[in-house]
Design a protein around this motif. Structure first.
Motif, PDB file in Angstrom:
ATOM      1  N   UNK A   3      -2.274   6.396   3.188  1.00  0.00           N
ATOM      2  CA  UNK A   3      -2.598   5.035   2.769  1.00  0.00           C
ATOM      3  C   UNK A   3      -2.470   4.089   3.950  1.00  0.00           C
ATOM      4  N   UNK A   4      -3.252   3.012   3.953  1.00  0.00           N
ATOM      5  CA  UNK A   4      -3.027   1.995   4.968  1.00  0.00           C
ATOM      6  C   UNK A   4      -1.769   1.199   4.598  1.00  0.00           C
ATOM      7  N   UNK A   5      -1.331   0.328   5.490  1.00  0.00           N
ATOM      8  CA  UNK A   5      -0.171  -0.508   5.184  1.00  0.00           C
ATOM      9  C   UNK A   5      -0.418  -1.263   3.880  1.00  0.00           C
ATOM     10  N   UNK A   6       0.599  -1.317   3.037  1.00  0.00           N
ATOM     11  CA  UNK A   6       0.483  -1.985   1.740  1.00  0.00           C
ATOM     12  C   UNK A   6       1.537  -3.078   1.642  1.00  0.00           C
ATOM     13  N   UNK A   7       1.154  -4.215   1.109  1.00  0.00           N
ATOM     14  CA  UNK A   7       2.109  -5.278   0.877  1.00  0.00           C
ATOM     15  C   UNK A   7       2.772  -5.014  -0.472  1.00  0.00           C
ATOM     16  N   UNK A   8       4.093  -5.054  -0.515  1.00  0.00           N
ATOM     17  CA  UNK A   8       4.844  -4.782  -1.742  1.00  0.00           C
ATOM     18  C   UNK A   8       5.567  -6.037  -2.202  1.00  0.00           C
ATOM     19  N   UNK A   9       5.765  -6.131  -3.496  1.00  0.00           N
ATOM     20  CA  UNK A   9       6.485  -7.250  -4.095  1.00  0.00           C
ATOM     21  C   UNK A   9       7.830  -6.740  -4.609  1.00  0.00           C
ATOM     22  N   UNK A  10       8.880  -7.576  -4.538  1.00  0.00           N
ATOM     23  CA  UNK A  10      10.183  -7.137  -5.050  1.00  0.00           C
ATOM     24  C   UNK A  10      10.164  -6.996  -6.574  1.00  0.00           C
ATOM     25  N   UNK A  11      10.973  -6.057  -7.068  1.00  0.00           N
ATOM     26  CA  UNK A  11      11.129  -5.836  -8.510  1.00  0.00           C
ATOM     27  C   UNK A  11       9.800  -5.614  -9.220  1.00  0.00           C
ATOM     28  N   UNK A  12       8.911  -4.899  -8.572  1.00  0.00           N
ATOM     29  CA  UNK A  12       7.585  -4.643  -9.121  1.00  0.00           C
ATOM     30  C   UNK A  12       7.274  -3.164  -8.977  1.00  0.00           C
ATOM     31  N   UNK A  13       6.670  -2.615 -10.016  1.00  0.00           N
ATOM     32  CA  UNK A  13       6.229  -1.221  -9.942  1.00  0.00           C
ATOM     33  C   UNK A  13       4.870  -1.180  -9.262  1.00  0.00           C
ATOM     34  N   UNK A  14       4.753  -0.360  -8.242  1.00  0.00           N
ATOM     35  CA  UNK A  14       3.498  -0.211  -7.514  1.00  0.00           C
ATOM     36  C   UNK A  14       2.997   1.217  -7.695  1.00  0.00           C
ATOM     37  N   UNK A  15       1.717   1.359  -7.958  1.00  0.00           N
ATOM     38  CA  UNK A  15       1.103   2.677  -8.099  1.00  0.00           C
ATOM     39  C   UNK A  15      -0.067   2.746  -7.125  1.00  0.00           C
ATOM     40  N   UNK A  16      -0.058   3.771  -6.299  1.00  0.00           N
ATOM     41  CA  UNK A  16      -1.129   3.963  -5.328  1.00  0.00           C
ATOM     42  C   UNK A  16      -1.722   5.346  -5.556  1.00  0.00           C
ATOM     43  N   UNK A  20      -8.177  12.868  -2.908  1.00  0.00           N
ATOM     44  CA  UNK A  20      -7.856  14.265  -2.648  1.00  0.00           C
ATOM     45  C   UNK A  20      -8.265  14.624  -1.222  1.00  0.00           C
ATOM     46  N   UNK A  21      -7.259  14.762  -0.364  1.00  0.00           N
ATOM     47  CA  UNK A  21      -7.528  15.105   1.023  1.00  0.00           C
ATOM     48  C   UNK A  21      -6.986  16.470   1.372  1.00  0.00           C
ATOM     49  N   UNK A  22      -6.725  17.285   0.377  1.00  0.00           N
ATOM     50  CA  UNK A  22      -6.175  18.609   0.622  1.00  0.00           C
ATOM     51  C   UNK A  22      -4.667  18.619   0.473  1.00  0.00           C
ATOM     52  N   UNK A  23      -4.057  19.728   0.792  1.00  0.00           N
ATOM     53  CA  UNK A  23      -2.609  19.867   0.625  1.00  0.00           C
ATOM     54  C   UNK A  23      -1.838  18.906   1.537  1.00  0.00           C
ATOM     55  N   UNK A  24      -0.722  18.423   1.039  1.00  0.00           N
ATOM     56  CA  UNK A  24       0.155  17.533   1.793  1.00  0.00           C
ATOM     57  C   UNK A  24       1.500  18.227   1.920  1.00  0.00           C
ATOM     58  N   UNK A  25       1.966  18.383   3.139  1.00  0.00           N
ATOM     59  CA  UNK A  25       3.220  19.092   3.361  1.00  0.00           C
ATOM     60  C   UNK A  25       4.406  18.146   3.493  1.00  0.00           C
ATOM     61  N   UNK A  26       4.224  17.009   4.111  1.00  0.00           N
ATOM     62  CA  UNK A  26       5.310  16.059   4.341  1.00  0.00           C
ATOM     63  C   UNK A  26       4.829  14.651   4.018  1.00  0.00           C
ATOM     64  N   UNK A  27       5.759  13.818   3.558  1.00  0.00           N
ATOM     65  CA  UNK A  27       5.456  12.411   3.318  1.00  0.00           C
ATOM     66  C   UNK A  27       6.515  11.582   4.014  1.00  0.00           C
ATOM     67  N   UNK A  28       6.080  10.600   4.762  1.00  0.00           N
ATOM     68  CA  UNK A  28       6.998   9.673   5.425  1.00  0.00           C
ATOM     69  C   UNK A  28       6.689   8.280   4.904  1.00  0.00           C
ATOM     70  N   UNK A  29       7.729   7.561   4.549  1.00  0.00           N
ATOM     71  CA  UNK A  29       7.576   6.214   4.036  1.00  0.00           C
ATOM     72  C   UNK A  29       8.360   5.271   4.937  1.00  0.00           C
ATOM     73  N   UNK A  30       7.680   4.304   5.496  1.00  0.00           N
ATOM     74  CA  UNK A  30       8.329   3.301   6.338  1.00  0.00           C
ATOM     75  C   UNK A  30       8.304   1.976   5.590  1.00  0.00           C
ATOM     76  N   UNK A  31       9.451   1.316   5.499  1.00  0.00           N
ATOM     77  CA  UNK A  31       9.546   0.018   4.843  1.00  0.00           C
ATOM     78  C   UNK A  31       9.845  -1.046   5.891  1.00  0.00           C
ATOM     79  N   UNK A  32       8.980  -2.081   5.973  1.00  0.00           N
ATOM     80  CA  UNK A  32       9.159  -3.173   6.935  1.00  0.00           C
ATOM     81  C   UNK A  32       9.124  -4.493   6.188  1.00  0.00           C
ATOM     82  N   UNK A  33      10.004  -5.413   6.368  1.00  0.00           N
ATOM     83  CA  UNK A  33      11.271  -5.179   7.058  1.00  0.00           C
ATOM     84  C   UNK A  33      12.127  -4.260   6.221  1.00  0.00           C
ATOM     85  N   UNK A  34      13.122  -3.685   6.801  1.00  0.00           N
ATOM     86  CA  UNK A  34      13.923  -2.675   6.116  1.00  0.00           C
ATOM     87  C   UNK A  34      14.778  -3.306   5.033  1.00  0.00           C
ATOM     88  N   UNK A  35      14.202  -3.425   3.841  1.00  0.00           N
ATOM     89  CA  UNK A  35      14.940  -3.971   2.711  1.00  0.00           C
ATOM     90  C   UNK A  35      15.373  -2.886   1.755  1.00  0.00           C
TER      91      UNK A  35
END
Length: 118
Positions: A3-16, A20-35
């Motif tokens: 996914x491209x960078x996504x803007x998130x809201x506090x106390x909100x459920x986000x669904x992305x 289908x790009x094939x099998x995914x072996x690892x997922x890394x999630x970076x949160x900025x700023x680190x909240x």
């Protein structure tokens, strides 16, 4: 990137949804700023081969007493469980000497459990 960078809201459920790009072996999630994040769920199907390998890695990493308890709760006799323990690390590509090892039914049970099959 899935996914491209996504803007998130506090106390909100986000669904992305990810295309289908094939099998995914690892997922890394970076949160900025680190909240921080409360929970991340990834929904999908586990590849059968990855599940099989994870089962064997898990069993091979168990301390002997826990491995024996797992084998006993799976219905293996003490003799069969001791034989299995002596043959660790298991890879799935093993053959049993029927005179000293688990019965075919016990091997089938063990394989089903480790490989996540019904």
């Amino acid at each position: 990137p899935l996914l491209p960078h996504q803007r998130l809201e506090p106390d909100t459920r986000h669904v992305f949804e990810v295309a289908d790009g094939g099998p995914i072996e690892w997922v890394r999630l970076d949160a900025y700023p680190d909240g921080g994040l409360a929970r991340v769920r990834l929904i999908g199907a586990v590849d059968a081969e990855a599940r099989r390998l994870a089962g064997y890695r898990w069993f091979n990493a168990l301390p002997d007493d826990q491995a024996l308890a797992c084998l006993g709760s799976a219905g293996l006799s003490e003799t069969a469980a001791a034989t299995v323990l002596d043959r660790r690390p298991l890879t799935g590509a093993y053959r049993w000497d029927r005179s000293v090892g688990p019965s075919p039914d016990e091997v089938s049970t063990l394989t089903r459990i480790l490989e996540g099959r019904p």
